[in-house]
Write a protein that holds these residues in place. Structure first.
Motif, PDB file in Angstrom:
ATOM      1  N   TYR A 115       0.804  -1.226   0.000  1.00 43.09           N
ATOM      2  CA  TYR A 115       0.000   0.000   0.000  1.00 43.09           C
ATOM      3  C   TYR A 115       0.837   1.276   0.000  1.00 43.09           C
ATOM      4  CZ  TYR A 115      -4.108  -2.867   0.654  1.00 43.09           C
ATOM      5  OH  TYR A 115      -5.101  -3.793   0.474  1.00 43.09           O
ATOM      6  N   ILE A 118       0.238   4.846  -2.032  1.00 42.97           N
ATOM      7  CA  ILE A 118      -1.154   5.019  -2.461  1.00 42.97           C
ATOM      8  C   ILE A 118      -1.786   5.972  -1.449  1.00 42.97           C
ATOM      9  CG2 ILE A 118      -3.365   3.911  -2.920  1.00 42.97           C
ATOM     10  CD1 ILE A 118      -1.801   1.303  -3.442  1.00 42.97           C
ATOM     11  N   ARG A 123      -7.209   5.441  -1.558  1.00 46.32           N
ATOM     12  CA  ARG A 123      -7.670   4.255  -0.815  1.00 46.32           C
ATOM     13  C   ARG A 123      -9.116   4.414  -0.377  1.00 46.32           C
ATOM     14  NH1 ARG A 123      -3.083   2.375   3.278  1.00 46.32           N
ATOM     15  NH2 ARG A 123      -4.671   0.815   3.685  1.00 46.32           N
TER      16      ARG A 123
END
Length: 151
Positions: A115, A118, A123
Motif C-alpha cells: 500500500y 497510495i 484508498r
C-alpha cells in the motif's frame, strides 16, 4: 513511462484479490493453516466467543461458501487446538490467538509495502467503490439462492 489503469471490473478486482491472497497463503503455509481456516480463526478472535452457527454465518458471509464446509473447517481448527468449544460457543484458544497475532505480524510489513505510495484519498475512493460492488454482488447472490427474489 506512464501506464493507464484499467477501469475497475470483476477481472481487475479478482487479480488484486488473488495477488494479495497469494501473499497471505504463502505466510499461512509456513504455519500449516489454510485460507479458510485463517478467515474462521480471525472471526473467532475478533468477534468471539460466538455460537457455532453465528461463526458459521460470518464465515459463509465472508467466503460465500457452503455452511457444511465451514463446519468442517471449525472441526479442523478444534482438532488443531486453535479453537475450543464450550457447549454451543466457540472461542479462540491461546494458541489460536498467538497464531493470529503471528500471521498479522508477518503480513503487516508486506501490506505496508503493497500500500506504500497510495494516497489515503485513493484508498478511500477504492474502498467506497469496492463496498458498493460487494453490496450489489451480495444482493445478486442472494437473489440466485433458493427462495431468493428471482424464484
Amino acid at each position: 513511462m506512464t501506464t493507464t489503469a484499467p477501469p475497475v471490473d470483476s477481472r481487475v478486482i479478482g487479480l488484486a484479490h488473488y495477488a494479495a491472497r497469494g501473499v497471505l497463503e504463502h505466510v499461512l503455509s509456513r504455519h500449516g493453516v489454510t485460507f479458510a481456516q485463517q478467515i474462521t480463526l480471525r472471526s473467532a478472535v475478533a468477534d468471539g466467543p460466538l455460537g457455532r452457527e453465528a461463526l458459521v454465518g460470518r464465515v459463509v458471509g465472508a467466503l460465500k461458501t457452503d455452511p457444511a464446509g465451514v463446519h468442517a473447517v471449525i472441526g479442523e481448527l478444534l482438532a488443531k487446538g486453535l479453537l475450543a468449544a464450550e457447549g454451543e460457543s466457540i472461542r479462540a484458544t491461546g494458541a489460536g490467538r498467538a497464531l493470529h497475532d503471528t500471521v498479522n505480524a508477518e503480513t503487516a510489513p508486506i501490506s505496508a509495502r503493497i500500500y506504500a505510495g497510495i494516497s489515503a484519498e485513493d484508498r478511500a475512493v477504492a474502498g467506497r467503490v469496492l463496498a458498493r460492488i460487494t453490496e450489489r454482488a451480495d444482493a445478486e447472490l442472494a437473489a440466485m439462492r433458493p427462495g431468493g427474489p428471482t424464484e
